[in-house]
Design an enzyme around this catalytic site. Structure first.
Site, PDB file in Angstrom:
ATOM      1  CD1 TRP A 182      -1.902  -4.897  -4.694  1.00  0.00           C
ATOM      2  CD2 TRP A 182      -1.511  -6.071  -2.836  1.00  0.00           C
ATOM      3  NE1 TRP A 182      -1.655  -6.201  -5.054  1.00  0.00           N
ATOM      4  CE2 TRP A 182      -1.418  -6.943  -3.937  1.00  0.00           C
ATOM      5  CE3 TRP A 182      -1.316  -6.597  -1.559  1.00  0.00           C
ATOM      6  CZ2 TRP A 182      -1.120  -8.295  -3.798  1.00  0.00           C
ATOM      7  CZ3 TRP A 182      -1.018  -7.943  -1.430  1.00  0.00           C
ATOM      8  CH2 TRP A 182      -0.920  -8.771  -2.544  1.00  0.00           C
ATOM      9  CD  GLU A 230      11.994 -10.419 -16.387  1.00  0.00           C
ATOM     10  OE1 GLU A 230      11.856 -11.097 -15.356  1.00  0.00           O
ATOM     11  OE2 GLU A 230      11.560  -9.257 -16.495  1.00  0.00           O
ATOM     12  CE  LYS A 264       8.760  -0.970 -10.108  1.00  0.00           C
ATOM     13  NZ  LYS A 264       9.092  -1.784 -11.291  1.00  0.00           N
ATOM     14  CB  CYS A 309      -0.884   0.025   1.240  1.00  0.00           C
ATOM     15  SG  CYS A 309      -1.931  -1.427   1.379  1.00  0.00           S
ATOM     16  CG  HIS A 352      12.283 -34.357 -19.791  1.00  0.00           C
ATOM     17  ND1 HIS A 352      12.657 -35.676 -19.690  1.00  0.00           N
ATOM     18  CD2 HIS A 352      13.341 -33.698 -20.321  1.00  0.00           C
ATOM     19  CE1 HIS A 352      13.901 -35.817 -20.114  1.00  0.00           C
ATOM     20  NE2 HIS A 352      14.340 -34.624 -20.504  1.00  0.00           N
ATOM     21  CD  GLU A 377       5.265  -8.204 -14.623  1.00  0.00           C
ATOM     22  OE1 GLU A 377       6.445  -8.219 -14.995  1.00  0.00           O
ATOM     23  OE2 GLU A 377       4.922  -7.824 -13.500  1.00  0.00           O
ATOM     24  NE  ARG A 410       4.231   1.393  -1.299  1.00  0.00           N
ATOM     25  CZ  ARG A 410       5.355   1.014  -0.707  1.00  0.00           C
ATOM     26  NH1 ARG A 410       6.498   1.435  -1.175  1.00  0.00           N
ATOM     27  NH2 ARG A 410       5.333   0.227   0.334  1.00  0.00           N
ATOM     28  CG  ASN A 442       2.577  -1.181   3.398  1.00  0.00           C
ATOM     29  OD1 ASN A 442       1.940  -2.112   2.884  1.00  0.00           O
ATOM     30  ND2 ASN A 442       3.855  -0.968   3.162  1.00  0.00           N
ATOM     31  N   GLY A 443       0.848  -3.316   5.548  1.00  0.00           N
ATOM     32  CA  GLY A 443       1.293  -4.509   6.274  1.00  0.00           C
ATOM     33  C   GLY A 443       0.086  -5.347   6.651  1.00  0.00           C
ATOM     34  CE  LYS A 474       8.395  -7.926 -16.912  1.00  0.00           C
ATOM     35  NZ  LYS A 474       9.407  -7.808 -15.928  1.00  0.00           N
TER      36      LYS A 474
END
Ligand code: M6R
Length: 614
Positions: free
Chosen positions: A75, A487, A609, A2, A510, A494, A27, A101-102, A491
């Site tokens: 968030w 990566e 973020k 947050c 496999h 997301e 955030r 935040n938390g 990308k």
């Protein structure tokens, strides 16, 4: 996770809070809210579900009056992203206002206790217990600071908390408990700021302090006083943070993500500028603070990070093995603690963290510290918590990365790891002058090569056009490119919400090969880095099953290009440095596919973020 913003001064607080929240929205953007207290001591609260824009529209340009206030972007962890669950939260009287935040891990127990004592809790959040606890202590005769300290003592978990009260107008209290994210106090002239993020206060002031775990700031327009959780006064001196807020602006670009992709050549130059020298060859890392004899004596390297930073760490592992000739391992920071990893003073622990505030990484670092391991952090945020926990840092010099999807900090972190591996190799006596000259000579060409890859954007956009409606993608690579396949998949997931997997290409047969049919695009990194022949076999296997091959190949490699449905070529560099080039087409492919699918490129759904909850 947050975002937190607070102001005490002579100006109207609301516009300053909204500006700050705008910079913090990356955030979390599930809801937003502000609370200000006017000159008559009346608190005004405005909230909106969804992005900050919803709160702004709700205000219709009429801001609540008041010169002290706090604001929050959420968030969601506990409770849906509704207006009712949006912060700030208040007590029964409405006189005590809190943002957070938390996670309050024992909130169920505290809610039950408060309800039994007659408190009316109105939201589904864990946060709401905080103003009610403060209220109960203030009701018992405590001043706000004492009540806040006693409240903190009741909370389990890690938090950044900010509170103010109509009973003590003009004062804001902020605390950092554990590693749930930073608290920055900004010093203006006759005004003060507090935030979860340096970038939110920098446009207002560059004089700041950072709260450490266990510290509380009591902020008024005239300055800040600090105490520990026991109430003992602390002395903290503001430091000057050199950061260019202008570079946080989107400039001519439609999205921060595109701007940040395009900035990569400059970020690489900035990251090695003044650190790599060429005649005679040398590497000087200004903030390492670890003596050469300590670095010379380590027998192993453990790298930790999350998400994109973990992928950079995987490339770094190769650098430590191949350049510094040290055994190296990588772990997700969040997994590190479960390993009971056998580390001690002989293991160099390197954390990679763009924000320097990711809680999983901070916890892994705390564990490494308990074991007495020397630590270095690769970080993009000067003054962030990882830089304060580690013995030393190699800061990447990207400026703020605003898009939630990391791009420029990936390649800058890889560059920093390359320099660090050169430095450690040098100290260990395994990198002589000639080898160092070769390693640095190759690096110095990379920014220009990146520039030429960036120019292929129109080709990449055309491929995005052809493939944007596919529901799944595979990314395959081997060796140093394997982390880049992971990566590439991250990308795409997301920013476009397409399901994608990154695999070591050898694994394909496999299991994942069962997925391949004419609907499945396979991005194959097939470069002349020692893996080309084997990647060619993978490509043949995909073609034989009608898969769509997007090859990332070396310039002039007509043989592989001819086997691909789409081929993107990269200029030649050395195997160790190809990741800095191959990252780019995958970043641009994800960006363009996301655009075509109408996704929110800079703020993808559900993400934040900086992840400061476990
Ligand atoms: O700030 P950090 O580098 O510690 O963040 C770690 C991850 O959350 C981050 O790399 C994330 O995976 C990326 N933003 C994804 O693009």
């Amino acid at each position: 996770m947050c975002g937190i913003m607070g102001y005490a001064g002579e100006r109207d607080a609301a516009p300053i809070l909204l500006e700050g929240l705008q910079r913090l929205e990356y955030r979390g953007y599930d809801s937003a809210g502000i609370a200000v207290i006017d000159d008559d001591g009346v608190i005004h609260i405005a909230k909106g579900a969804g992005k900050l824009g919803a709160l702004r529209s709700g205000l219709e340009g009429v801001y609540p009056a008041g010169r002290t206030g706090i604001g929050h972007t959420r968030w969601a962890t506990h409770g849906k992203p509704t207006e009712n669950n949006a912060h700030p939260h208040t007590d029964c009287t409405g006189d005590i206002v809190v943002i957070h935040n938390g996670i309050v891990e024992n909130y169920l127990e505290l809610r039950a206790e408060l309800r039994d004592r007659g408190h009316k809790l109105r939201s589904e959040t864990d946060t709401e217990v905080v103003p009610h606890l403060v209220e109960s202590y203030v009701g018992g005769g405590d001043d706000l600071l004492t009540a806040f300290r006693r409240t903190i003592a009741r909370l389990e978990g890690a938090h950044a908390l900010v509170v103010f009260s109509a009973k003590e107008p003009g004062r804001i209290l902020a605390a950092r408990v554990g590693n749930a994210g930073g608290v920055v106090v900004g010093y203006g002239v006759g005004e003060m700021f507090v935030s979860s993020d340096l970038s939110a206060v920098l446009p207002e002031t560059q004089r700041v302090t950072f709260l450490a775990d266990g510290e509380i700031a009591s902020i008024t327009a005239g300055g800040a006083e600090y105490v520990d959780f026991g109430g003992a006064p602390l002395t903290k001196t503001p430091q000057h943070v050199p950061f260019d807020p202008v570079s946080a602006a989107k400039g001519a670009y439609k999205h921060f993500m595109l701007k940040e992709i395009m900035e990569q050549p400059q970020c690489i130059v900035d990251t090695f500028r003044g650190r790599a020298s060429f005649d005679p060859p040398g590497v000087e890392l200004e903030d390492l603070h670890i003596a050469d004899d300590v670095l010379a004596s380590v027998t192993r390297v453990v790298l930790v990070g999350m998400g994109t930073s973990m992928h950079a760490a995987l490339v770094g592992r190769t650098y430590f093995e191949q350049i510094a000739r040290l055994p190296a391992e990588v772990d997700n920071s969040s997994e590190f603690r479960y390993r009971d990893s056998l580390i001690g003073p002989e293991t160099l622990v390197i954390s990679v963290a763009q924000s320097g505030e990711t809680v999983d990484t901070l916890e892994a670092m705390a564990d490494a510290k308990r074991h007495g391991a020397p630590q270095i952090t690769i970080c993009n945020t000067p003054g962030a918590q990882t830089t304060r926990v580690a013995d030393g840092a190699v800061l990447t010099r990207c400026g703020p990365e605003v898009a939630v999807a990391s791009t420029k900090t990936l390649t800058a972190s890889i560059t920093a790891l390359y320099l660090l591996a050169c430095h450690v190799g040098r100290i260990r006596g395994v990198v002589d002058d000639a080898r160092l000259a070769e390693l640095l000579g190759e690096l110095v060409h990379v920014p220009a090569l990146m520039g030429s890859v960036l120019k292929t954007e129109p080709e990449i956009a055309a491929i995005a056009h052809a493939l944007s409606s596919r529901p799944n993608f595979l990314f395959l690579a081997r060796g140093t490119q394997y982390p880049m396949a992971m990566e590439g998949a991250l990308k795409l997931k997301e920013v476009s919400y397409i399901h994608a997997e990154g695999y070591p290409a050898g694994e394909m047969k496999h299991g994942p090969i069962a997925l391949i049919d004419k609907m499945m695009p396979v991005v194959a990194l097939a470069l002349d880095d020692g893996t080309r022949e084997k990647m060619l076999s993978n490509i043949e296997q995909v073609r034989a099953r009608d898969g769509i091959v997007v090859g990332i190949v070396t310039e002039g490699d007509a043989e592989i290009a001819a086997k691909c449905d789409y081929a993107l070529s990269l200029p030649r560099t050395t195997p160790l440095l190809y990741p800095l080039l191959s990252a780019i087409p995958m970043q641009l492919l994800s960006y363009h596919i996301a655009l075509l699918r109408g996704c929110d490129v800079d703020q993808p759904r559900n993400l934040a973020k900086t992840v400061t909850v476990e």
